[in-house]
Design an enzyme around this catalytic site. Structure first.
Site, short mmCIF file in Angstrom:
data_model
loop_
_atom_site.label_atom_id
_atom_site.label_comp_id
_atom_site.label_asym_id
_atom_site.label_seq_id
_atom_site.Cartn_x
_atom_site.Cartn_y
_atom_site.Cartn_z
N CYS A 131 21.66 27.38 -32.79
CA CYS A 131 22.23 25.93 -32.56
C CYS A 131 22.88 25.82 -31.11
O CYS A 131 22.43 24.83 -30.36
CB CYS A 131 23.51 25.85 -33.52
N1 NAD Z 1 20.14 28.65 -39.01
C1 NAD Z 1 21.33 28.08 -38.64
O1 NAD Z 1 22.56 28.80 -38.64
C2 NAD Z 1 21.53 26.49 -38.78
C3 NAD Z 1 22.67 26.03 -38.80
C4 NAD Z 1 22.56 24.35 -38.93
C5 NAD Z 1 21.64 23.86 -38.40
N2 NAD Z 1 20.33 24.41 -38.49
C6 NAD Z 1 18.95 23.49 -38.68
O2 NAD Z 1 18.29 23.56 -39.91
C7 NAD Z 1 17.02 23.44 -39.54
C8 NAD Z 1 16.30 24.71 -40.30
O3 NAD Z 1 16.73 26.01 -39.69
P1 NAD Z 1 16.63 27.36 -40.46
O4 NAD Z 1 17.33 28.31 -39.65
O5 NAD Z 1 16.90 26.98 -41.89
O6 NAD Z 1 15.08 27.60 -40.07
P2 NAD Z 1 14.00 28.68 -40.83
O7 NAD Z 1 13.28 29.02 -39.59
O8 NAD Z 1 15.13 29.90 -41.29
O9 NAD Z 1 13.59 28.34 -42.01
C9 NAD Z 1 12.65 27.06 -42.00
C10 NAD Z 1 11.60 27.16 -42.98
O10 NAD Z 1 10.97 26.04 -43.00
C11 NAD Z 1 9.60 26.36 -43.50
N3 NAD Z 1 8.60 25.40 -42.97
C12 NAD Z 1 8.24 25.15 -41.68
N4 NAD Z 1 7.24 24.39 -41.72
C13 NAD Z 1 7.25 23.65 -43.09
C14 NAD Z 1 6.77 22.40 -43.41
N5 NAD Z 1 6.14 21.87 -42.98
N6 NAD Z 1 7.02 22.19 -44.69
C15 NAD Z 1 7.77 23.28 -45.72
N7 NAD Z 1 8.25 24.23 -45.12
C16 NAD Z 1 8.19 24.55 -43.88
C17 NAD Z 1 9.56 27.93 -42.73
O11 NAD Z 1 8.37 28.41 -43.22
C18 NAD Z 1 10.73 28.64 -42.95
O12 NAD Z 1 10.88 29.25 -44.36
C19 NAD Z 1 16.74 23.47 -38.06
O13 NAD Z 1 16.67 22.15 -37.60
C20 NAD Z 1 17.98 24.14 -37.81
O14 NAD Z 1 18.27 23.58 -36.26
C21 NAD Z 1 20.32 25.82 -38.68
#
Ligand code: NAD
Length: 394
Positions: free
Chosen positions: A267
């Site tokens: 983030c």
């Molecule tokens: N990790 C954090 O602490 C955090 C905190 C707040 C916000 N976010 C936001 O949340 C969102 C997700 O982040 P994350 O950390 O969970 O990501 P991540 O990489 O841990 O997980 C994403 C998942 O989505 C899947 N994926 C990718 N493309 C796809 C598709 N087209 N259809 C279905 N599944 C698909 C991937 O295989 C993966 O399992 C991002 O926008 C991030 O900025 C993350």
């Protein structure tokens, strides 16, 4: 709003089962909802179905319990046509030009458009620039022939997950929700109220999108402020860590931020760029605070190297050829598995063997003062060590 009379198989399908999607799916399962998880990674889906977790915040046991309670991880997108709610939590990394790479968002909502049925609530949680829900997600979903706010509900609700935080989880962290129409906001608010104590509605999707970016930009800028102070405080022989401890005794109007060797994670180093990139491309002028903070934070790794070099110089040693031991290489304190940490005697031996030891991140497994005693030189970028003739803080 068109409604369907037939009962849907799932209450919610979570799209993207990562650090954000999986804890959300868990909270929904715990509240008694029937939940499917859609992911394009067959390996992730197979692991989850077998009760194996791939994220720090959930154990294998947690995932196994979800599966026993009916959680259905799948790569089959037809589940999207048989659910009341879809929550999109796919990744939004930085693109080469510094804006968000929306490929996963586009791909997942394109798939959703192919299966969307009237009456569904669609929520985007992925962090992105203001306007994405309305300008990118809505037009793709409307290729289904259904209209947002008329045939289906559409909202944005930023994730506030804090990996490793034992106090604040999904239930007790207020959830900001902004809908395409007031009815969309209401539908999304009612959904989250099933497993979140406090829901905070905003006027629309843009306000909810921007709230997330303000939160992370605020952190980014304040970290840059103390990082810049770290440099001149060192030159002025002022202990910035003591300065911060003193300042934070003010019970109002001040929040403590600490310097460090750079900013990591998903983030803080990335999200503020979405905002500055968006302001620059849309309006033609810079978001100066973000760009300055970016510059200062990005220079910290090089500054730490310079401090290492200075410390080695004190001992008449060159950086070239020196043995530098880096302790703590995760972006956050205390996260990631400690099971493989070296035993204390091994760690002491490694510390004693190095010309300089640099603490990049603090972990429970480290007795920092003890390690500093064994070290020839100790540079602590986290303000944990008790300063001495050979141990200094950033
Ligand atoms: N990790 C954090 O602490 C955090 C905190 C707040 C916000 N976010 C936001 O949340 C969102 C997700 O982040 P994350 O950390 O969970 O990501 P991540 O990489 O841990 O997980 C994403 C998942 O989505 C899947 N994926 C990718 N493309 C796809 C598709 N087209 N259809 C279905 N599944 C698909 C991937 O295989 C993966 O399992 C991002 O926008 C991030 O900025 C993350």
């Amino acid at each position: 709003m068109a409604t369907t009379v037939t009962r849907r198989r799932y209450d919610v399908v979570v799209v993207g089962l990562g650090y954000v999607g999986l804890p959300l799916a868990q909270a929904a399962v715990h509240s008694g909802l029937v939940v499917a998880g859609l992911d394009t990674s067959a390996a992730t889906v197979a692991d989850l179905a077998a009760g194996r977790s791939h994220i720090d915040d959930l154990s294998d046991d947690d995932v196994a319990k979800m599966v026993v309670s009916g959680f259905d991880p799948t790569t089959d997108a037809t589940c999207l046509a048989d659910t009341s709610t879809v929550v999109v939590c796919v990744p939004t990394p930085l693109s080469p030009d510094g804006g968000p790479d929306l490929a996963a968002v586009r791909a997942s909502v394109t798939t959703l458009a192919e299966h969307l049925v009237p009456g569904t609530l669609v929520v985007l949680e992925s962090t992105t620039y203001p306007g994405t829900t309305d300008e990118v997600v809505r037009p793709i979903l409307e290729t289904s022939g259904l209209r947002a706010g008329v045939d289906f509900h559409l909202a944005f609700s930023p994730e506030r997950i804090d990996p490793g935080n034992a106090v604040y989880g999904i239930r007790n962290t207020p959830k900001v929700v902004g809908g395409h129409t007031p009815a969309c906001t209401e539908a999304a608010s009612s959904f989250y109220a099933l497993f979140v104590d406090t829901v905070v509605p905003t006027r629309g999707t843009r306000e909810a999108e921007t709230a997330k970016l303000l939160e992370n930009t605020y952190r980014h800028i304040n970290i840059a402020l103390v990082n810049e102070m770290a440099r001149f405080c060192h030159d002025l022989d002022i202990d910035l860590w003591e300065v911060i401890e003193a300042a934070r005794t003010k019970p109002f109007g001040f929040q403590a931020f600490y310097p460090g060797p750079g900013v990591g994670g998903h983030c803080i180093p990335i999200d503020p760029n979405y905002l500055s990139h968006n302001v620059r491309t849309r309006l033609g002028y810079p978001f100066r605070f973000v760009e300055l903070a970016q510059e200062i934070n990005a220079a910290m790794p090089a500054y730490v190297v310079r401090r290492v070099q200075d410390a080695l110089n004190e001992d008449g040693r060159a950086l070239r050829g020196a043995k530098v031991l880096l302790l703590g290489v995760t972006y956050k304190a205390y996260i990631a598995d400690q099971r493989e940490s070296p035993a204390v005697p091994d760690l002491r031996a490694a510390v004693a063997d190095a010309d300089i030891v640099v603490l990049l991140q603090h972990h429970r497994a480290y007795d920092v003062d003890d390690l500093a005693d064994w070290a020839r030189r100790f540079l602590d970028t986290r303000g944990v060590v008790t300063p001495s003739s050979h141990a200094e803080r950033l």
